[in-house]
Structures are given as structure tokens and as C-alpha cells.
Motif scaffolding. Sequence first.
Motif, PDB file in Angstrom:
ATOM      1  N   HIS A 160     -81.998 -21.733 -65.946  1.00  0.00           N
ATOM      2  CA  HIS A 160     -81.491 -23.097 -65.812  1.00  0.00           C
ATOM      3  C   HIS A 160     -80.446 -23.372 -66.904  1.00  0.00           C
ATOM      4  N   THR A 161     -79.592 -24.373 -66.654  1.00  0.00           N
ATOM      5  CA  THR A 161     -78.582 -24.775 -67.634  1.00  0.00           C
ATOM      6  C   THR A 161     -78.694 -26.256 -67.933  1.00  0.00           C
ATOM      7  N   LEU A 162     -78.818 -26.599 -69.211  1.00  0.00           N
ATOM      8  CA  LEU A 162     -78.755 -27.980 -69.649  1.00  0.00           C
ATOM      9  C   LEU A 162     -77.298 -28.312 -69.942  1.00  0.00           C
ATOM     10  N   VAL A 163     -76.774 -29.328 -69.281  1.00  0.00           N
ATOM     11  CA  VAL A 163     -75.358 -29.678 -69.378  1.00  0.00           C
ATOM     12  C   VAL A 163     -75.236 -31.033 -70.078  1.00  0.00           C
ATOM     13  N   PRO A 169     -66.115 -43.058 -78.006  1.00  0.00           N
ATOM     14  CA  PRO A 169     -66.348 -44.410 -78.530  1.00  0.00           C
ATOM     15  C   PRO A 169     -66.351 -45.501 -77.465  1.00  0.00           C
ATOM     16  N   ASP A 170     -65.552 -45.311 -76.418  1.00  0.00           N
ATOM     17  CA  ASP A 170     -65.405 -46.376 -75.432  1.00  0.00           C
ATOM     18  C   ASP A 170     -65.914 -46.015 -74.036  1.00  0.00           C
ATOM     19  N   ARG A 171     -66.526 -44.849 -73.881  1.00  0.00           N
ATOM     20  CA  ARG A 171     -67.023 -44.478 -72.551  1.00  0.00           C
ATOM     21  C   ARG A 171     -68.040 -43.353 -72.657  1.00  0.00           C
ATOM     22  N   TYR A 172     -68.871 -43.286 -71.617  1.00  0.00           N
ATOM     23  CA  TYR A 172     -69.932 -42.288 -71.533  1.00  0.00           C
ATOM     24  C   TYR A 172     -69.837 -41.617 -70.162  1.00  0.00           C
ATOM     25  N   MET A 173     -69.812 -40.292 -70.156  1.00  0.00           N
ATOM     26  CA  MET A 173     -69.776 -39.603 -68.875  1.00  0.00           C
ATOM     27  C   MET A 173     -71.114 -39.778 -68.164  1.00  0.00           C
ATOM     28  N   ARG A 174     -71.038 -39.907 -66.843  1.00  0.00           N
ATOM     29  CA  ARG A 174     -72.233 -40.097 -66.030  1.00  0.00           C
ATOM     30  C   ARG A 174     -72.412 -38.906 -65.091  1.00  0.00           C
ATOM     31  N   VAL A 175     -73.628 -38.787 -64.575  1.00  0.00           N
ATOM     32  CA  VAL A 175     -73.970 -37.615 -63.759  1.00  0.00           C
ATOM     33  C   VAL A 175     -73.020 -37.432 -62.584  1.00  0.00           C
ATOM     34  N   PRO A 176     -72.734 -38.457 -61.774  1.00  0.00           N
ATOM     35  CA  PRO A 176     -71.837 -38.222 -60.632  1.00  0.00           C
ATOM     36  C   PRO A 176     -70.473 -37.662 -61.042  1.00  0.00           C
ATOM     37  N   GLU A 177     -69.945 -38.174 -62.153  1.00  0.00           N
ATOM     38  CA  GLU A 177     -68.649 -37.684 -62.626  1.00  0.00           C
ATOM     39  C   GLU A 177     -68.746 -36.232 -63.083  1.00  0.00           C
ATOM     40  N   ALA A 178     -69.820 -35.878 -63.784  1.00  0.00           N
ATOM     41  CA  ALA A 178     -69.986 -34.501 -64.254  1.00  0.00           C
ATOM     42  C   ALA A 178     -70.126 -33.535 -63.095  1.00  0.00           C
ATOM     43  N   VAL A 179     -70.872 -33.913 -62.065  1.00  0.00           N
ATOM     44  CA  VAL A 179     -71.011 -33.054 -60.890  1.00  0.00           C
ATOM     45  C   VAL A 179     -69.653 -32.852 -60.227  1.00  0.00           C
ATOM     46  N   GLY A 180     -68.892 -33.929 -60.111  1.00  0.00           N
ATOM     47  CA  GLY A 180     -67.556 -33.801 -59.525  1.00  0.00           C
ATOM     48  C   GLY A 180     -66.651 -32.885 -60.326  1.00  0.00           C
ATOM     49  N   LEU A 181     -66.741 -32.948 -61.655  1.00  0.00           N
ATOM     50  CA  LEU A 181     -65.926 -32.075 -62.497  1.00  0.00           C
ATOM     51  C   LEU A 181     -66.331 -30.615 -62.344  1.00  0.00           C
ATOM     52  N   PRO A 192     -68.176 -19.927 -57.023  1.00  0.00           N
ATOM     53  CA  PRO A 192     -68.999 -20.829 -56.217  1.00  0.00           C
ATOM     54  C   PRO A 192     -69.568 -21.969 -57.059  1.00  0.00           C
ATOM     55  N   ALA A 193     -69.605 -23.146 -56.461  1.00  0.00           N
ATOM     56  CA  ALA A 193     -70.220 -24.284 -57.134  1.00  0.00           C
ATOM     57  C   ALA A 193     -71.739 -24.180 -57.021  1.00  0.00           C
ATOM     58  N   PRO A 194     -72.472 -24.773 -57.935  1.00  0.00           N
ATOM     59  CA  PRO A 194     -73.939 -24.753 -57.835  1.00  0.00           C
ATOM     60  C   PRO A 194     -74.423 -25.416 -56.550  1.00  0.00           C
ATOM     61  N   ASP A 195     -75.574 -24.966 -56.081  1.00  0.00           N
ATOM     62  CA  ASP A 195     -76.169 -25.536 -54.872  1.00  0.00           C
ATOM     63  C   ASP A 195     -77.065 -26.729 -55.170  1.00  0.00           C
ATOM     64  N   LEU A 196     -77.596 -26.794 -56.390  1.00  0.00           N
ATOM     65  CA  LEU A 196     -78.602 -27.805 -56.716  1.00  0.00           C
ATOM     66  C   LEU A 196     -78.359 -28.354 -58.116  1.00  0.00           C
ATOM     67  N   TYR A 197     -78.570 -29.653 -58.250  1.00  0.00           N
ATOM     68  CA  TYR A 197     -78.431 -30.327 -59.544  1.00  0.00           C
ATOM     69  C   TYR A 197     -79.635 -31.234 -59.773  1.00  0.00           C
ATOM     70  N   VAL A 198     -79.910 -31.504 -61.059  1.00  0.00           N
ATOM     71  CA  VAL A 198     -80.885 -32.524 -61.435  1.00  0.00           C
ATOM     72  C   VAL A 198     -80.212 -33.445 -62.443  1.00  0.00           C
ATOM     73  N   GLY A 199     -80.177 -34.724 -62.132  1.00  0.00           N
ATOM     74  CA  GLY A 199     -79.597 -35.699 -63.042  1.00  0.00           C
ATOM     75  C   GLY A 199     -80.675 -36.565 -63.660  1.00  0.00           C
ATOM     76  N   ILE A 200     -80.522 -36.885 -64.943  1.00  0.00           N
ATOM     77  CA  ILE A 200     -81.495 -37.706 -65.660  1.00  0.00           C
ATOM     78  C   ILE A 200     -80.738 -38.794 -66.418  1.00  0.00           C
ATOM     79  N   LEU A 230     -77.366 -33.718 -67.375  1.00  0.00           N
ATOM     80  CA  LEU A 230     -77.385 -32.975 -66.120  1.00  0.00           C
ATOM     81  C   LEU A 230     -78.044 -31.616 -66.330  1.00  0.00           C
ATOM     82  N   ILE A 231     -78.758 -31.162 -65.314  1.00  0.00           N
ATOM     83  CA  ILE A 231     -79.326 -29.814 -65.313  1.00  0.00           C
ATOM     84  C   ILE A 231     -78.867 -29.109 -64.049  1.00  0.00           C
ATOM     85  N   VAL A 232     -78.481 -27.852 -64.196  1.00  0.00           N
ATOM     86  CA  VAL A 232     -78.225 -26.995 -63.037  1.00  0.00           C
ATOM     87  C   VAL A 232     -79.363 -25.982 -62.983  1.00  0.00           C
TER      88      VAL A 232
END
Length: 250
Positions: A160-163, A169-181, A192-200, A230-232
Amino acid sequence: MLTFVGLGLFDVRDISVKGLDAVRRADAVYLEAYTSRLMGSSVDEMEQVFGKEIRLLGREDVEQHPDAVIDRARDGDVVFLTGGDPMVSTTHADLRIRAAEAGVPTVIVHASSIQSAVCGLSGLQNYRFGKSCSVPFPAAGWFPTTPLATVRANLDCGLHTLVYLDIQPDRYMRVPEAVGLLEEMAEATGQPAPDLYVGIARAGSESPVVAAGTADRLKAFDFGPPLHILIVPADLHPVEREYLETFAGL
């Protein structure tokens, strides 16, 4: 004496009794707020609960100009506060080395860390995690793809990968944005992109959110306010799968 005190995951109540004792007897208290944040408590609230003035430090203060902290610790008790556990970040380890080289004794007061919290929230077994990585906000002419390379290398080893997601200072990345990136990285590199993600979201709070699924599901999922991580996952053990089905909607 320089004492590194972990604040835990979410709010001012997460600090340990031992850590609180160290803060209250300190001559000076500093807070590093660039590697993590306590989203459930403000600095003002921490000052009221701790009964101490807290001085904020930026990345340059810690990594390039730590002399003020170290010099103060030569002559008194100084506490260096961090979100999570103090030594998870390499920048804190570097500060401890510099203090030792200057002849300043150091102590660590540990606290809960996102590295262990994700295992409890996701059910993914801690010994199956490989190298972690961070996804930064892209900038003009700069779009690193090394996070996906780390994920793919871990997947090839069944890990597994912890991402970690970028904090600015003015913004925080969120899970949907990270998955899109990560999907953009896959398209850019031909991997290939990952098949499964876990967001917390908001680990350590009274209402953390955990969701597992495909990229499409997580990009459309409302995780609410930060902090997010995010976890992959690699191929799931049957117990891991059942846990995600029960608690993360897999």
C-alpha cells in the motif's frame, strides 16, 4: 533543553499529559505549522489551554534559520510543537541533529500520528505499507510525476502507499483533487492509473470520513473540510476488504 512535543491529529485535546506538562513548564514555546495543522483548534485556543504564548515558525525558520530556537534552548526549557508525532517529518530530525551538534540536550514526547491512524480508519494492515509520497499542487511549468512512480513501485511489490496531500498557507489539497492529479500523471507518463483508492478526512476528529472506491467515486465524493489524506491500496487481504466494505463503502 529542547523538547519536541507532538500535538496529535486534530485538536488541542490530543496532546498527551506528558506533553502538556512539558509545555506548561517551558520558558518558550514554538509551533511549526507547515508540515501539518490542527484543524480543530486555533493557536489562540492552544495558548488559552496551555497557558503559554506560542510563537509560530515557518519552514525557513526551522530548516534554514533555527539558531534562535537552539540558542534559547541553551539557557532554558524550550518546547517545539508539531502536529502529529514530532519525528515523522525529516525536517524535525534535522533540527534535533543541529541541536545535538550545538550541545543542547533534546527530548521527544510522542503523540498520535496519521501514519498509524490510517490503519485503524481504513483497516489496511500496517506492515503492508511501502514508501510514502506527497502530491504537491502543480505550478506553472512544473508537474512532477514521481508520486505515481512511487505508487506503481509499491503496487509491483504488493504494498500500500500512503499519499500525503499538499498543505499551503492559503489552501489544502483534498482527496478528489489528488486522485485527479494521479490520473493526470498516469496519462502524462503512459503508466496505468491505480484501480482503487481510499480517502480519509479529519482523522482524529469525532467524525472522520473514510471512503474507498474507484477514481470516479472518490472524485465525486464529498469528504468535507480538510485535512485529507489518500491511500492507494495494493491487492487486498480478505480482512482488509471486509473492513473497507464495512466502514468505507467499498
